[in-house]
Design a protein around this motif. Structure first.
Motif: not given
Lengths: 523, 180
Positions: A354, A358, A368, A370-371, A374-375, A377-378, B67-68
Motif C-alpha cells: 500500500l 500510494a 477521489r 486517486f483514492t 487505493l480503496d 487495493y485488496d 478522501p477515504h
C-alpha cells in the motif's frame, strides 16, 4: 577466509561494485585463482537484517546520494532527485531485483540490422552473437537457479498470476507462465524455497532469491582470493604516463581518501556511477574522461520502455501476497513493426504494498479518482511492462556543472527524453494490459507511468569499432587495455528482457577472458 | 508537545459543543482550548504553536486531498500533527508560513472560511486554486508517507504488511482466489 589485501598491492584486480556484474565477476575470478578486491560504496547488510517494510527497506538499501534529472520523462518531474531505484549495499541491486531471468533473443543483438535505422535513435549491433552468449547464459542460469531451466520447476501460481493468466488466455496469448525466475521454487544450493512472503523488492529474508550478497560473494571469499571492502566509495581511477590504469581513489567509511593500487580495474557501479567515475577521472592525458575517445561515455542511456497496468475487480485478490513478479506473457516480445514500433515488450505480474502504491500509482495525483483506486487495493491486480527502448545520444549521464556530492565530486545529471518508438510501444502495451484485465471483469484499470528506473543501461556501450562505443565485446575499454566495464552500462541495446541474466552472463564471460589473458601475460 | 490521544471520558458531546466552537459546517472537528477534538470524542489533538482552527483546517484539507470515507479523521490528524510539533513549534517562520497559507485558503473560500464550505467539491475548487503553490505541494507530498505509511491504517485497506515472521503467505492465501 576472506583475503585482506594491502593498499599498495598492485597485483590485484580491483572491481568497483558488488552487484550482478561486479559481484559475479569478482567471485568468478577468485574461483579461478585471481586476487580480487571489490570496492563497494554501500554497507554490508546480511539477509536476516532485511526489512519487510517498503519505506523502511528503502531507507536501508536504496542509493540516495544526490542526482539531478532533466528531459521530458515524467520521472524528472515527480522524482527529480531519484532517477533510479537501485541499491547502495553489498550485493548491489541484486538484493532488490525481482528475479526475472530471461535470455536475449537473437534478433535483439543485431538491432540495427534487424530494425533498420530509426530516426533519432543511435542503434547499433552488438559485437557478439547469441551463440557467444549461450554457454554463459547456461552457466548463469545454473549458478542463479533459474526456474524452468536445469530441471527446476516453475514457481506456483499466485492470485495475481491467476488473473493475469486468465486474461492472457482470453486475449489469445500462448506464451504465459510463472516466469523464469532466479527464485528457488524448491530448496537448492543450500538456500530455502520461496515462502511467498511478498517482499522481493525489500531483499529476500529467506535467501530464496538469487543475490551476489549471499550466493557468489561468500563462494568467492571462501577461496581466500576475494576481499569485499564495503563503505568504500570510489571517486577516481588513476593512470600512468603510458595510459594504463594503476589504481583507484576511494573514500573509506570515515570519509578519508585512500588509494588502492591495481593491475586491472573493472567498473561495475551501474549505469550512472560507472560513466560518472570515468568522467570524473579526466586528466591532462584524458581531458574528456577515461576511455572516452569516442565521446560515448555517458551517452545512449536506456532505461527500458516501462509502465504498469493496475486493475480493480469487484472481488478480493490480495495481490501483495506472494512472489512480487512470478508471471510473464512473452507473445509481445517479438519484433513486428506492424504494431507501429520496432522491438518488443514483456508483460510481467507485479504487486506493490500500500505505501508504494500510494507513491507510484499516479505521482502528484490527488482527489477521489486517486483514492478510489487505493480503496480497491485488496481487489487489485497488477502487471509491469518492460520493453526495448531506443538508445539516443542525447539521453545521457553528464557531470553536473555546480552540484557536488559529500566528497566534493560533481553529481551526475541524468537526461532522458522518450523516443516516439518508446511512446508508441508503451501505448500499445497499455491497451493490451487494460484489455487483458477487462476480459477478466475489471471494473477499473489504471495505466500507470514509469517508476524511477531499475534497468539502467547503455552508458558505456559495447561496439565493434572504437569510434562507436566505449568497450569491445569483452567489456574491455577500446582505449585502455587494463580497464573494463562489467555492468549493464556496456549494453549496446536494451532488448525487451530484464537485464540481470545478461549482465551475469557477460560477467562470467569477461571473467574467463580476463583470467586467460592474465595467464598468458597479456594483461 | 503535540499529542494525539483517545478521548475516553469527559465531556458529553452536547457539553463540548456548548463550550467550544464547532470548527466546520460539518462539525466533525471541534475546537476546545488548544485542542482539536473529534466531534464523536474518539480522539483529540493538542496544538502548541498553530492555532487549533488552523490545525482543524489542515486536517480537513488532508482529507479533501486524499478522501477515504472509511478512514477516520484520526489518521489524517496524525499525518498533519507534525506541521505543529515539528514545524511551527520549532521555527517561527514556518509557523507564519502555515498560518498565512491557511488564512489565504479561508479568504479564497469566502465568509465562512474553508471549513465553512459544506460540500467537498466546493473545497476542492478552492484547493485547485492553490494546487501549484509550494504549500499545497508540501502538504500533498507529505501525506503520501504521512498518511499511507501508518501501519495502523493498512488493515483498513486490506494490506497485511510484514509477513516474514508469519512464514510468508505460502500457507496463508497467496493462491486462494476462488471467483475466477
Amino acid at each position: 577466509m576472506a583475503a585482506p589485501y594491502d593498499l599498495n598491492d598492485d597485483s590485484v584486480v580491483v572491481i568497483i561494485g558488488s552487484g550482478a556484474g561486479g559481484g559475479t565477476l569478482g567471485s568468478a575470478l577468485a574461483q579461478q585463482g585471481v586476487d580480487v578486491v571489490i570496492l563497494e560504496a554501500g554497507k554490508r547488510v546480511e539477509y536476516d537484517d532485511f526489512i519487510n517494510d517498503e519505506w523502511g527497506s528503502f531507507g536501508q538499501l536504496a542509493w540516495l546520494d544526490n542526482r539531478t534529472t532533466s528531459g521530458n520523462w515524467r520521472v524528472s518531474q515527480d522524482f527529480a532527485n531519484l532517477p533510479a531505484w537501485i541499491v547502495k549495499a553489498v550485493g548491489g541491486t541484486t538484493t532488490h531485483w525481482a528475479g526475472a531471468s530471461l535470455r536475449f533473443q537473437e534478433h535483439e543483438l543485431k538491432a540495427l540490422t534487424n530494425y533498420g535505422p530509426v530516426e533519432g535513435a543511435n542503434l547499433l549491433d552488438w559485437p557478439l552473437t547469441l551463440a557467444d552468449l549461450e554457454p554463459y547464459y547456461a552457466k548463469a542460469e545454473d549458478n542463479m537457479g533459474v526456474t524452468r531451466t536445469n530441471g527446476i520447476p516453475g514457481l506456483p501460481a499466485s492470485n495475481n498470476f491467476k488473473i493475469f493468466e486468465a486474461g492472457a488466455k482470453a486475449l489469445g496469448y500462448k506464451d504465459v507462465h510463472t516466469g523464469r525466475m532466479a527464485i528457488n521454487s524448491e530448496a537448492r544450493d543450500e538456500r530455502s524455497a520461496c515462502q511467498q512472503t511478498g517482499f522481493c523488492f525489500q531483499g529476500c529474508k529467506w535467501g530464496a532469491k538469487w543475490s551476489t550478497l549471499y550466493v557468489d560473494i561468500p563462494k568467492g571469499e571462501a577461496t581466500g582470493k576475494l576481499e569485499v571492502r564495503s563503505q568504500s566509495h570510489v571517486l577516481k581511477i588513476e593512470h600512468n604516463d603510458a595510459g594504463k590504469v594503476t589504481g583507484v581513489v576511494y573514500a573509506d567509511k570515515d570519509g578519508n581518501q585512500q588509494v588502492q593500487k591495481a593491475r586491472i580495474v573493472c567498473v561495475a557501479g551501474n549505469s550512472f556511477e560507472s560513466p560518472r567515475m570515468l568522467l570524473n577521472s579526466a586528466s591532462a592525458k584524458f581531458p574528456d574522461g577515461l576511455a572516452n575517445s569516442s565521446g560515448q561515455v555517458g551517452k545512449n542511456y536506456m532505461r527500458h520502455m516501462t509502465g504498469s497496468v493496475y486493475a480493480v475487480f469487484d472481488k478480493p485478490v490480495h495481490f501483495y501476497r506472494g512472489t512480487t513478479m512470478a508471471g510473464i506473457i512473452q507473445d509481445e516480445s517479438r519484433h513486428d513493426p506492424s504494431r507501429g514500433f520496432v522491438g518488443g515488450y514483456e508483460l510481467e505480474t507485479l504487486a506493490l504494498g500500500l505505501p508504494f502504491m500510494a507513491a507510484f500509482l499516479n505521482p502528484g495525483g490527488w482527489g477521489r479518482s486517486f483514492t478510489s483506486a487505493l480503496d480497491g487495493y485488496d481487489r487489485m491486480a497488477g502487471m509491469w511492462i518492460v520493453g526495448e527502448d531506443m538508445p539516443q545520444e542525447k539521453n545521457a549521464v553528464t557531470l553536473h556543472p555546480d552540484a557536488k556530492d559529500q566528497y566534493g565530486m560533481p553529481v551526475p545529471n541524468v537526461h532522458f527524453d522518450d523516443h516516439p518508438n518508446d511512446v508508441a510501444m508503451r501505448n500499445h502495451a497499455y491497451s493490451q494490459g487494460m484489455a487483458l484485465y477487462d476480459a477478466v471483469g475489471a471494473t477499473q484499470t489504471y495505466p500507470t507511468p514509469p517508476y524511477p528506473s531499475t534497468h539502467n543501461l547503455g552508458t558505456n556501450r559495447m561496439s565493434e569499432k572504437p569510434q562507436d562505443g566505449v568497450v569491445n565485446k569483452w567489456g574491455q575499454t577500446h582505449d585502455i587495455a587494463n580497464l573494463f566495464v562489467s555492468d549493464g552500462s556496456q549494453f549496446t541495446t536494451g532488448a525487451a528482457e530484464n537485464p540481470t541474466l545478461t549482465i551475469v552472463a557477460l560477467a562470467l564471460r569477461q571473467a574467463d577472458h580476463i583470467a586467460s589473458q592474465m595467464s598468458k601475460g597479456e594483461l | 508537545m503535540t499529542t494525539v490521544y483517545e478521548q475516553r471520558t469527559g465531556l458529553t458531546r452536547r457539553e463540548m459543543l456548548k463550550r467550544s466552537g464547532a470548527a466546520g459546517a460539518t462539525a466533525m472537528l471541534v475546537i476546545s482550548g488548544s485542542a482539536v477534538i473529534a466531534a464523536n470524542r474518539a480522539w483529540g489533538l493538542e496544538v502548541t504553536a498553530l492555532k487549533p482552527e488552523t490545525m482543524a483546517t489542515l486536517i480537513q484539507m488532508a482529507r479533501d486531498i486524499y478522501p477515504h470515507d472509511h478512514v477516520p479523521d484520526k489518521f489524517y490528524a496524525i499525518a498533519m500533527k507534525g506541521y505543529d510539533s515539528e514545524m511551527a513549534a520549532k521555527d517561527a517562520a514556518k509557523k507564519d508560513m502555515i498560518e498565512a497559507a491557511i488564512a489565504d485558503l479561508d479568504a479564497r473560500a469566502g465568509a465562512g472560511g474553508y471549513l465553512g464550505l459544506g460540500w467537498e467539491e466546493d473545497r476542492i475548487a478552492v484547493l485547485k486554486q492553490i494546487e501549484g503553490t509550494d504549500f499545497f505541494k508540501m502538504v500533498r507530498g507529505g501525506l503520501v508517507t504521512g498518511l499511507y505509511n501508518q501501519k495502523e491504517l493498512w488493515p483498513l485497506f486490506g494490506y497485511e504488511g510484514e509477513s516474514f515472521s508469519k512464514g510468508g503467505y505460502i500457507d496463508r492465501g497467496f493462491n486462494d482466489i476462488e471467483w475466477l
